[in-house]
Design an enzyme around this catalytic site. Sequence first.
Site, short mmCIF file in Angstrom:
data_model
loop_
_atom_site.label_atom_id
_atom_site.label_comp_id
_atom_site.label_asym_id
_atom_site.label_seq_id
_atom_site.Cartn_x
_atom_site.Cartn_y
_atom_site.Cartn_z
N CYS A 2 0.83 -1.20 0.00
CA CYS A 2 0.00 0.00 0.00
C CYS A 2 0.86 1.26 0.00
O CYS A 2 2.06 1.20 0.26
CB CYS A 2 -0.87 0.03 1.24
SG CYS A 2 -1.72 -1.50 1.56
N ARG A 27 4.46 0.60 -6.50
CA ARG A 27 4.45 -0.40 -5.43
C ARG A 27 3.38 -1.46 -5.66
O ARG A 27 3.36 -2.48 -4.98
CB ARG A 27 4.17 0.29 -4.08
CG ARG A 27 5.25 1.26 -3.67
CD ARG A 27 4.72 2.29 -2.69
NE ARG A 27 4.51 1.74 -1.38
CZ ARG A 27 5.42 1.78 -0.39
NH1 ARG A 27 6.59 2.33 -0.61
NH2 ARG A 27 5.16 1.28 0.77
N TRP A 75 -3.05 -2.40 -1.50
CA TRP A 75 -2.71 -3.72 -2.04
C TRP A 75 -3.39 -4.69 -1.07
O TRP A 75 -3.00 -4.78 0.10
CB TRP A 75 -1.19 -3.87 -2.05
CG TRP A 75 -0.66 -5.27 -2.18
CD1 TRP A 75 -0.32 -6.12 -1.17
CD2 TRP A 75 -0.37 -5.96 -3.39
NE1 TRP A 75 0.14 -7.30 -1.68
CE2 TRP A 75 0.12 -7.23 -3.02
CE3 TRP A 75 -0.49 -5.64 -4.74
CZ2 TRP A 75 0.51 -8.19 -3.98
CZ3 TRP A 75 -0.10 -6.59 -5.68
CH2 TRP A 75 0.39 -7.84 -5.29
N ASN A 101 -0.98 1.14 6.03
CA ASN A 101 -0.13 0.16 5.33
C ASN A 101 0.32 -0.87 6.36
O ASN A 101 0.61 -0.50 7.49
CB ASN A 101 1.15 0.80 4.79
CG ASN A 101 0.88 1.80 3.71
OD1 ASN A 101 -0.25 1.94 3.27
ND2 ASN A 101 1.92 2.51 3.31
N GLY A 102 0.46 -2.13 5.94
CA GLY A 102 0.96 -3.16 6.85
C GLY A 102 -0.13 -4.13 7.24
O GLY A 102 -1.19 -4.18 6.60
N GLU A 481 16.20 -23.37 -10.15
CA GLU A 481 15.84 -21.96 -9.98
C GLU A 481 17.03 -21.06 -10.36
O GLU A 481 16.87 -20.04 -11.02
CB GLU A 481 15.37 -21.70 -8.55
CG GLU A 481 15.01 -20.27 -8.22
CD GLU A 481 13.89 -19.68 -9.08
OE1 GLU A 481 13.27 -20.40 -9.87
OE2 GLU A 481 13.68 -18.46 -8.98
N LYS A 485 16.83 -18.31 -13.38
CA LYS A 485 17.06 -16.88 -13.10
C LYS A 485 18.14 -16.33 -14.03
O LYS A 485 18.00 -15.26 -14.60
CB LYS A 485 17.50 -16.76 -11.63
CG LYS A 485 17.10 -15.59 -10.88
CD LYS A 485 15.76 -15.58 -10.23
CE LYS A 485 14.60 -15.82 -11.15
NZ LYS A 485 13.38 -16.09 -10.49
N GLU A 488 16.82 -16.10 -17.72
CA GLU A 488 15.81 -15.06 -17.88
C GLU A 488 16.40 -13.67 -18.06
O GLU A 488 16.00 -12.94 -18.94
CB GLU A 488 14.96 -14.97 -16.60
CG GLU A 488 13.80 -15.85 -16.49
CD GLU A 488 13.09 -15.55 -15.18
OE1 GLU A 488 11.96 -15.10 -15.25
OE2 GLU A 488 13.67 -15.76 -14.09
N HIS A 504 24.97 -39.57 -17.54
CA HIS A 504 24.05 -40.12 -18.53
C HIS A 504 23.84 -39.18 -19.70
O HIS A 504 22.89 -39.36 -20.48
CB HIS A 504 22.72 -40.46 -17.85
CG HIS A 504 22.87 -41.46 -16.75
ND1 HIS A 504 23.19 -42.78 -16.98
CD2 HIS A 504 22.79 -41.33 -15.40
CE1 HIS A 504 23.29 -43.42 -15.82
NE2 HIS A 504 23.06 -42.54 -14.85
N LYS A 603 5.28 -10.25 -16.71
CA LYS A 603 5.19 -10.57 -15.28
C LYS A 603 4.05 -11.54 -15.00
O LYS A 603 4.18 -12.45 -14.20
CB LYS A 603 4.98 -9.27 -14.48
CG LYS A 603 4.95 -9.46 -12.97
CD LYS A 603 6.32 -9.83 -12.42
CE LYS A 603 6.31 -10.19 -10.96
NZ LYS A 603 7.46 -11.02 -10.58
#
Length: 608
Positions: A2, A27, A75, A101-102, A481, A485, A488, A504, A603
Amino acid sequence: MCGIVGYIGGDQAAPILLSGLEKLEYRGYDSAGMAVYTGDSLQIAKSKGRLQVLHDLVDGGKKLPGSVGIGHTRWATHGKPSDINSHPQVSKSGKFAVVHNGIIENYQEIKQKLIQKDVNFVSETDTEVVAQLLEYYYKGDILDAFIKVISRLQGSYALGILCVDDPEKLYAVRKDSPLVVGLGEHENYVASDIPSILNFTRDFYRLKDNEVVELTRQGVKIFNMEKEPIEKELVHVDWDLSVAEKGGYEHFMFKEIMEQPKALRDTISPRIKDGRIVLDDVTLTAEQLKQFNRISIVACGSAYHVGVVAKYVIEKLTRIPVEVDVASEFRYRQPILDSNSLVIVISQSGETADTLAALRESKRLGARVLSIVNVVGSSIANDSDDVLYTWAGPEIAVATTKAYSTQLAVVYLLAIYMADLLGKLSAEEYDEYVRELQALPDKVEQALQNKEDIQYFASKHFSAKDIFFIGRNLDYAISMEGSLKLKEISYIHSEAYAAGELKHGTISLMEEGTLVVAIATHQQLLEKMMSNVIEVRSRGALVLGLTTEDNGQIEKDVDFLFTVPSACEIMRPSLAVIPLQLFSYYMASMKGCDIDKPRNLAKSVTVE
Ligand code: F6R
């Protein structure tokens, strides 16, 4: 996450609030609103959706003529995005308006007590308890009531409040959620961050936790919780605005990497109460859990890699067989599911088309669906039987980092919770896992401290054409991962391979100077892993080892070594991934790539 902007001065507040909120759009948010004193009343305008909707609602500010106000972008955390759940939240009689916020962790407890006192709640938010509690405690002194409310709150908060009884004052406070005070000529501001009001002022007070601010047109008073005045140093900033929006970092991805300790704290700590894991949002009983003869995990990309970690962790702790699929395969492979199946769906955005289709197919076949999602009220969250939210806040960079880390944390919470329900853990094991979970954010913070070593290593190797990531067991899951990363954002070709599988096939690609990242955090498999390292080194590969501090003896067997703090076996992925994220970031940065928006990627992938 937020955003808050507050203004008190000689100009019309609403256009200033809209301008500040625009700067906070980065944000992420799903609704917006504002409260402005007009004459002797507080006028509220708020709406679900983009800021433009609010802008149109108030006609660019013209419809709200006052010069004192608070604005907010929300948010969603508690309660879906909706007009009612948007901020400001208002108390019963309309006397107090609050932006927040929070997360107020004890809001349910306060809400129940207020309901017993005949207070009616209209929203699903945790924020409304602040507004209602203010009115409940208010006996004519706003500051007294505010301090009393703050002392009741647990969790994180930045709050801006207005009270009808004193239109010449605006109050604010923060705890574990950012808030700054901006100073002008006969006008003053509060805001979630400096850049949002940098167009209006360059003089700021940075607030510490539980410092309460009273703003008037003439000045700003700051108090501690004993209502004693505090002197603060004025900070003058002369930053460039675009850098400032990223918190001073060059890229959102780096900012989000650095935010991981906080994101982990926000995800883990509200779910541990008195040493026990409490998953309020999950209604699964031990009986239901015992009915499941299998668990299927479905996700895409990095979320799928979390699923691979989850397979190892859940099987180890619960002994329930787990299969993991990429959603685009799962949905067309005629999965065998019925009412004895639990499907765990993992998604940051909650909108990924393949994952959503896999979820719907699972439900059609009668399975129970539990999702791990970052965006409240998203399609995946809405369609699931149970939702466990990751509290990572909005992720802006296309390549996920903090959402991935919080997904891992939720997997640990869930696996321990389920194992406990099934009676698979002794009291000592349970307590030890909980302690490890609580220690994780600090350890991740420590792991982030060695970033310069990784930057140096990247500066020597960013022209590599192919990089291999190898590991066994959970380290293999992390290899995937690390490799994704790197691909990408740096566009360097890379492969992740189960180390025991090299012979193998992939070992034929090893030649003089090939860079191999060997992830070796798994204690029981360390020797086996080091045999694989010898195999590739003897064929000319250059090996970067990645291990935990307690395995430092492998230094002699690799060309370079990065270590991370140690943790219990199942949580080591959370630490190992940190240098891998930083490695990709620095490699991409040295190559001059568009890190936050890599070519060809989006995204949120809402098409098949
Ligand atoms: C990688 C990345 C993607 C996402 C994938 C799933 O850095 O971000 O691989 O993990 O597209 O997205 P969500 O989690 O939104 O379902």
